[in-house]
Design an enzyme around this catalytic site. Structure first.
Site, PDB file in Angstrom:
ATOM      1  N   LYS A  53      37.735  27.881  -7.916  1.00 15.36           N
ATOM      2  CA  LYS A  53      38.122  27.862  -6.504  1.00 15.36           C
ATOM      3  C   LYS A  53      37.781  26.520  -5.862  1.00 15.36           C
ATOM      4  O   LYS A  53      38.555  25.987  -5.049  1.00 15.36           O
ATOM      5  CB  LYS A  53      37.431  29.018  -5.754  1.00 15.36           C
ATOM      6  CG  LYS A  53      38.026  30.368  -6.125  1.00 15.36           C
ATOM      7  CD  LYS A  53      37.181  31.545  -5.702  1.00 15.36           C
ATOM      8  CE  LYS A  53      37.739  32.828  -6.316  1.00 15.36           C
ATOM      9  NZ  LYS A  53      36.933  34.016  -6.086  1.00 15.36           N
ATOM     10  N   GLN A  97      31.483  35.617  -3.454  1.00 15.25           N
ATOM     11  CA  GLN A  97      31.956  36.039  -4.773  1.00 15.25           C
ATOM     12  C   GLN A  97      31.349  37.393  -5.158  1.00 15.25           C
ATOM     13  O   GLN A  97      30.134  37.562  -5.116  1.00 15.25           O
ATOM     14  CB  GLN A  97      31.577  34.963  -5.816  1.00 15.25           C
ATOM     15  CG  GLN A  97      32.120  35.220  -7.197  1.00 15.25           C
ATOM     16  CD  GLN A  97      33.648  35.148  -7.271  1.00 15.25           C
ATOM     17  OE1 GLN A  97      34.275  34.258  -6.708  1.00 15.25           O
ATOM     18  NE2 GLN A  97      34.254  36.095  -7.961  1.00 15.25           N
ATOM     19  N   ASP A 120      39.603  36.390   1.878  1.00 15.60           N
ATOM     20  CA  ASP A 120      39.822  37.324   0.766  1.00 15.60           C
ATOM     21  C   ASP A 120      40.636  38.537   1.220  1.00 15.60           C
ATOM     22  O   ASP A 120      41.171  39.270   0.405  1.00 15.60           O
ATOM     23  CB  ASP A 120      38.458  37.842   0.245  1.00 15.60           C
ATOM     24  CG  ASP A 120      38.114  37.257  -1.123  1.00 15.60           C
ATOM     25  OD1 ASP A 120      39.031  36.752  -1.797  1.00 15.60           O
ATOM     26  OD2 ASP A 120      36.933  37.320  -1.501  1.00 15.60           O
TER      27      ASP A 120
END
Ligand code: NAD
Length: 284
Positions: A53, A97, A120
C-alpha cells in the site's frame, strides 16, 4: 471454451494511473492526498500488504504515513493513535491493517475512524450509505470486483449473480454492489444447500470463501464471468484462489487469476478512495 483472463495487474495499473492524474490535479490546487497506514504487530502477510500500500501511494504521488506499533499495543494506545490521525487535517485517509492482536477490539477501532477518512469503507456509516446508495467510500475488494466484471464488457444488469461468502468485508458488500448494478443476486454461505446447483446457474460467480479449489468445474455455468477473491497459501507454498482455475477456465468466458487478479485491484481501489477523501476534504 477456454476462458479469457481478467488481468488484475493491468487493470490495477490503469486505475492507479487514473488516481495519479487526479492527484496531479489536486496538487495543482495545493492539496496533497495523504494516507496513514497503521500496522500493529509483526504478522508477515500484513507486513507485505502494508508495504504494498505504501508503494502504491508513492506510485500515485500520494503521501503516506506508516505507523508501526508493537504486538503488545493496548486498545487505548491504538485508539489514541487513530484519534490523533483523525484530528490531523493533513491526513485524508486512515487504514488500520486487519487482523489486530487479540487484546484489541476491531470494531472499536473501526468505529474510531471518522467516516470521511474511512477509505477502507468498513465503518457502519459508510456501510449504511452504500446500502441505501448514497455517496460513500466503497470497500476496496468488492469495488475492484465490479470493475473487473465491467472490464469484460459484461452488462451486469439483469444477470444472475452468485456470491459465495457473506463476510462484512467481501461477500455482503459484493452482493450489494452487484444488486446496485441491477443483477439478480444470490448469496451462498456455509449453511447453503444445493450450492453446486445455485452456482451453476450464475452468469457472474464471485467466490470469497477462503478455501483452495472450493469452486469446481461443475459449479461454473458455460460462459460465466468468474471472480476469484480467495487467497489461500497452498501446501506447495504458493498462493491459490478459491476456484479450481484449470477446470473453471474450460467453462467460463472470463476468469480472474490468483495471484494477479482481485488482489492488485483491491490495492488500486484504495488509492482512488484516498484521492476522493482528499478531494472531499478540500471542498472540491
Ligand atoms: P471469511 O472467512 O470472513 O468468510 C468466508 C465466507 O465463506 C463465510 O461467509 C462463510 O459463510 C463462507 N463459507 C465457508 N464455508 C463455506 C461452504 N462450505 N460453503 C459456502 N460458503 C462457505 O473470509 P473473507 O474475509 O470474506 O475472505 C474470503 C477469502 O477472500 C479469503 O481467502 C481471503 O484471504 C480473501 N480475501 C482476498 C482479498 C483480496 O484483496 N484479494 C481481500 C479480502 C479477502
Amino acid at each position: 471454451m477456454q476462458a479469457k483472463i481478467i488481468d488484475g495487474k493491468a487493470l490495477a495499473a490503469a486505475v492507479k494511473q487514473e488516481a495519479a492524474a487526479q492527484v496531479e490535479a489536486l496538487k495543482a490546487q495545493g492539496v496533497t492526498p495523504c494516507l496513514a497506514v497503521v500496522l500493529v504487530g509483526e504478522d508477515p502477510a500484513s507486513q507485505v500488504y502494508v508495504r504494498g500500500k505504501i508503494n502504491d501511494c508513492a506510485q500515485c504521488g500520494i503521501e503516506s504515513r506508516s505507523i508501526r506499533l508493537p504486538e503488545t499495543t493496548t486498545q487505548e494506545e491504538l485508539l489514541a493513535h487513530v484519534k490523533a490521525l483523525a484530528e490531523d487535517s493533513a491526513v485524508h485517509g486512515i487504514l488500520v491493517q486487519l487482523p489486530l492482536p487479540a487484546q484489541i477490539n476491531e470494531k472499536a477501532v473501526i468505529d474510531a475512524i471518522p467516516p470521511e477518512k474511512d477509505v477502507d469503507g468498513f465503518s457502519p456509516v459508510n456501510v449504511g450509505r452504500m446500502q441505501i446508495g448514497e455517496p460513500c467510500y466503497l470497500p476496496c475488494t468488492p469495488a475492484g470486483c465490479i470493475r473487473m466484471i465491467e472490464s469484460t464488457g459484461t452488462d451486469i444488469s439483469g444477470k444472475q449473480a452468485v456470491v459465495i461468502g457473506r463476510s462484512n468485508i467481501v461477500g455482503k458488500p459484493a452482493a450489494l454492489l452487484l444488486l446496485a448494478k441491477n443483477a439478480t443476486v444470490t448469496i451462498c454461505h456455509s449453511k447453503t444447500k444445493n450450492l453446486q446447483e445455485i452456482c451453476a446457474s450464475a452468469d457472474i460467480l464471485v467466490a470469497a470463501v477462503g478455501r483452495e479449489g472450493f469452486v469446481t468445474g461443475d459449479m461454473v455455468k458455460p460462459g460465466a464471468v468468474v471472480i476469484d477473491v480467495g487467497i489461500n497459501r497452498g501446501a506447495d507454498g504458493k498462493l491459490h484462489g478459491d476456484v479450481d482455475f484449470a477446470a473453471a477456465s474450460e467453462k467460463a468466458a472470463w476468469i480472474t487469476p490468483v495471484p494477479g487478479g482481485v488482489g492488485p485491484m483491491t490495492r488500486a481501489m484504495l488509492m482512488l478512495n484516498t484521492v476522493e477523501a482528499a478531494r472531499r476534504a478540500s471542498g472540491n
